[in-house]
Design a protein around this motif. Structure first.
Motif, mmCIF file in Angstrom:
data_model
loop_
_atom_site.group_PDB
_atom_site.id
_atom_site.type_symbol
_atom_site.label_atom_id
_atom_site.label_comp_id
_atom_site.label_asym_id
_atom_site.label_seq_id
_atom_site.Cartn_x
_atom_site.Cartn_y
_atom_site.Cartn_z
ATOM 1 N N ASP A 299 39.748 23.746 36.504
ATOM 2 C CA ASP A 299 40.090 22.455 36.993
ATOM 3 C C ASP A 299 41.306 21.736 36.090
ATOM 4 N N SER A 300 41.922 22.707 35.270
ATOM 5 C CA SER A 300 43.195 22.286 34.625
ATOM 6 C C SER A 300 44.142 21.634 35.432
ATOM 7 N N ASP A 301 45.158 21.016 34.820
ATOM 8 C CA ASP A 301 46.443 20.848 35.376
ATOM 9 C C ASP A 301 47.266 21.708 35.776
ATOM 10 N N ALA A 302 47.078 22.898 34.698
ATOM 11 C CA ALA A 302 47.812 24.033 34.979
ATOM 12 C C ALA A 302 47.296 24.770 35.965
ATOM 13 N N ASP A 303 46.139 24.679 36.263
ATOM 14 C CA ASP A 303 45.478 25.451 37.404
ATOM 15 C C ASP A 303 45.976 24.748 38.986
ATOM 16 N N LEU A 307 48.350 26.750 41.485
ATOM 17 C CA LEU A 307 47.710 26.732 42.990
ATOM 18 C C LEU A 307 49.045 26.418 43.847
ATOM 19 N N VAL A 308 49.776 25.282 43.502
ATOM 20 C CA VAL A 308 50.945 24.948 44.473
ATOM 21 C C VAL A 308 51.937 26.035 44.339
ATOM 22 N N ARG A 309 52.159 26.681 43.176
ATOM 23 C CA ARG A 309 53.183 27.626 43.215
ATOM 24 C C ARG A 309 52.671 28.929 44.151
ATOM 25 N N LEU A 310 51.555 29.237 43.912
ATOM 26 C CA LEU A 310 50.911 30.525 44.563
ATOM 27 C C LEU A 310 51.055 30.159 46.173
ATOM 28 N N ILE A 311 50.931 29.082 46.762
ATOM 29 C CA ILE A 311 50.553 29.128 48.091
ATOM 30 C C ILE A 311 51.835 28.628 48.736
ATOM 31 N N ALA A 312 52.900 28.309 47.869
ATOM 32 C CA ALA A 312 54.326 27.879 48.662
ATOM 33 C C ALA A 312 54.527 28.923 49.825
ATOM 34 N N ALA A 343 43.550 16.637 42.293
ATOM 35 C CA ALA A 343 43.979 16.318 43.708
ATOM 36 C C ALA A 343 45.438 15.760 43.646
ATOM 37 N N ASP A 344 45.855 14.844 42.845
ATOM 38 C CA ASP A 344 47.144 14.183 42.647
ATOM 39 C C ASP A 344 48.264 15.090 42.488
ATOM 40 N N ILE A 345 48.356 16.017 41.695
ATOM 41 C CA ILE A 345 48.975 17.195 41.440
ATOM 42 C C ILE A 345 49.478 17.835 42.827
ATOM 43 N N ILE A 346 48.616 18.346 43.375
ATOM 44 C CA ILE A 346 48.553 18.965 44.901
ATOM 45 C C ILE A 346 49.269 18.132 45.702
ATOM 46 N N TYR A 347 48.588 16.773 45.832
ATOM 47 C CA TYR A 347 49.072 15.843 46.872
ATOM 48 C C TYR A 347 50.764 15.680 46.662
ATOM 49 N N LYS A 348 51.208 15.411 45.428
ATOM 50 C CA LYS A 348 52.580 15.213 45.145
ATOM 51 C C LYS A 348 53.538 16.456 45.391
ATOM 52 N N ALA A 349 52.809 17.564 45.476
ATOM 53 C CA ALA A 349 53.700 18.719 45.892
ATOM 54 C C ALA A 349 53.764 18.868 47.064
ATOM 55 N N GLY A 350 53.278 17.858 47.987
ATOM 56 C CA GLY A 350 53.209 17.984 49.502
ATOM 57 C C GLY A 350 52.131 18.646 50.309
ATOM 58 N N TYR A 351 51.174 18.757 49.722
ATOM 59 C CA TYR A 351 49.914 19.208 50.295
ATOM 60 C C TYR A 351 48.723 18.077 50.675
#
Ligand code: SAH
Ligand code: SF4
Length: 384
Positions: A299-303, A307-312, A343-351
């Motif tokens: 559950d870290s920020d790095a995770d 995650l965002v990079r992996l599913i690009a 959730a915020d990190i993922i949301y800001k990446a556009g998901y």
């Protein structure tokens, strides 16, 4: 797989012993047609009879052939003699403070599975099981601590939708039919078991549930969740056509190996390559990545960034599931602020990154808490 219908069984004259009738629930239209013809229905009438019976069973929820008033009396008697319309028995029903209903369902052989109804604003989701237990052993999942007992038949899978409609009083009166404002508007294969390890039965059952003439849930209203059975994923698109959810849960093979051991067979790269090729990929049909939030594990920020990079490049939404505890579970739920930051990190990446509200926790009906009560009782007795 539905038991094959052998002509031998169907052509035995008169009164079959109790229990030996063929259950029509879960048969595909083609199987139903074959069964009716084998029982003596003239070929030229077969299509019509299939439609009529289908409508009684799946539009109006009728279980008794005698009530099928648009069929001749003798024909109804013949059907009653050879066939049955049977759904699994509800052994118990618990209703959570939040309205979630958990059914303990008994299937042939005395085995039990759980089915959960989750009412939401303007919709309702039914979570159904595909296996008794599971062959996989995801370390955060209660079902994973129960050995696989057997696959459910297509009839037992469709039967869960039917018994929930019975309980909710959702069948229209014969002659009527409306799909507006339905209590069960969505079905998710997220109960007990790995649906892609019971592919044929799940496919046939979803074919029945999606058939436009009966229960008629559109394919976008059905979601199949898999832990990542790579060889069957493409078939999900081509043969079932429903929405796909992937139990992803980790961003490195080292962690995913521990959480979702099937990763040792098909690792993150293999899984993602398969998803990139998923035949129906489009922006309107995003793949849901399920991600259980485990404190200090994934559950870290790095995770989140990994995650965002992996599913690009994969049209996706990420469904964050706060971990639901069960007796003896080796993990803890991440803190709420952590889940929101993730959730915020993922949301800001556009998901889209919805956090799944735990439902029915007070009755152990939440994600990953399901396990046969008999199995629970047995283990309790054994002190496990
Ligand atoms: N076997 C399939 C479907 C059933 S599980 C699969 O693994 O995808 C449905 C979802 O609940 C999966 O994403 C699963 O990983 C998740 N889950 C399992 N145990 C959980 C728990 N204790 N808390 C929260 N989610 C859990
Ligand atoms: Fe089986 Fe899914 Fe639980 Fe894993 S998460 S043990 S695949 S039911």
């Amino acid at each position: 797989m539905t038991a094959p219908i052998t002509p031998d069984v169907l052509t035995v004259p008169r009164k079959l012993p109790e229990g030996s009738r063929v259950n029509l629930v879960g048969l595909t239209r083609a199987q139903l047609r074959a069964a009716l013809v084998a029982a003596g229905t003239p070929e030229r009438q077969a299509k019509m009879r299939v439609s009529q019976i289908w409508q009684w069973v799946y539009t109006w929820g009728v279980r008794d052939f005698a009530a099928m008033t648009n069929l001749a009396k003798d024909y109804r008697a013949l059907l009653a003699d050879r066939f049955e319309i049977a759904v699994p028995e509800v052994v118990s029903r618990q209703i959570s403070a939040d309205g979630t209903r958990k059914y303990l369902v008994r299937i042939a052989g005395g085995h039990e599975v759980e089915t959960v109804y989750i009412p939401e604003e303007g919709r309702g989701t039914l979570c159904i099981s595909s296996q008794v237990g599971c062959t996989l052993t995801c370390s955060f999942c209660h079902t994973g601590t129960q050995k696989l007992v057997r696959n459910l038949t297509a009839g037992e899978i469709v039967g869960q939708v039917m018994l929930a409609r019975d309980d909710l009083g959702e069948w229209p009166e014969p002659g009527e039919g409306s799909t507006a404002g339905r209590l069960i508007s969505n079905v998710v294969l997220m109960g007990m078991g790995e649906p892609l390890y019971n592919f044929d039965a799940v496919r046939d059952a979803m074919g029945v549930v999606m058939d436009g003439e009966g229960i008629a849930l559109g394919r976008r209203r059905i979601t199949l969740s898999t832990s990542g059975v790579v060889p069957e994923i493409a078939r999900c698109a081509t043969e079932i056509g429903c929405q796909l959810a992937i139990s992803f849960h980790a961003t490195t093979d080292e962690v995913r190996d521990r959480l979702v051991p099937i990763n040792k067979r098909w690792n993150i790269k293999t899984l993602l390559d398969t998803l990139r090729d998923y035949p129906r990929l489009s922006n309107s049909e995003r793949i849901t990545f399920e991600y259980v939030m485990l404190k200090g594990v994934n559950d870290s920020d790095a995770d989140a960034k990994r995650l965002v990079r992996l599913i690009a490049g994969i049209p996706a939404k990420i469904n964050l599931i706060p971990f639901n505890e069960w007796p003896g579970s080796p993990y803890q739920r991440s803190d709420w602020e952590r889940i929101e930051a993730f959730a915020d990190i993922i949301y800001k990446a556009g998901y889209a990154s919805p956090i799944r509200t735990p439902r029915g926790e007070d009755i152990m009906a939440a994600c990953g808490q399901l396990k046969s009560a008999t199995e629970r009782a047995r283990r309790d007795r054994a002190g496990l």
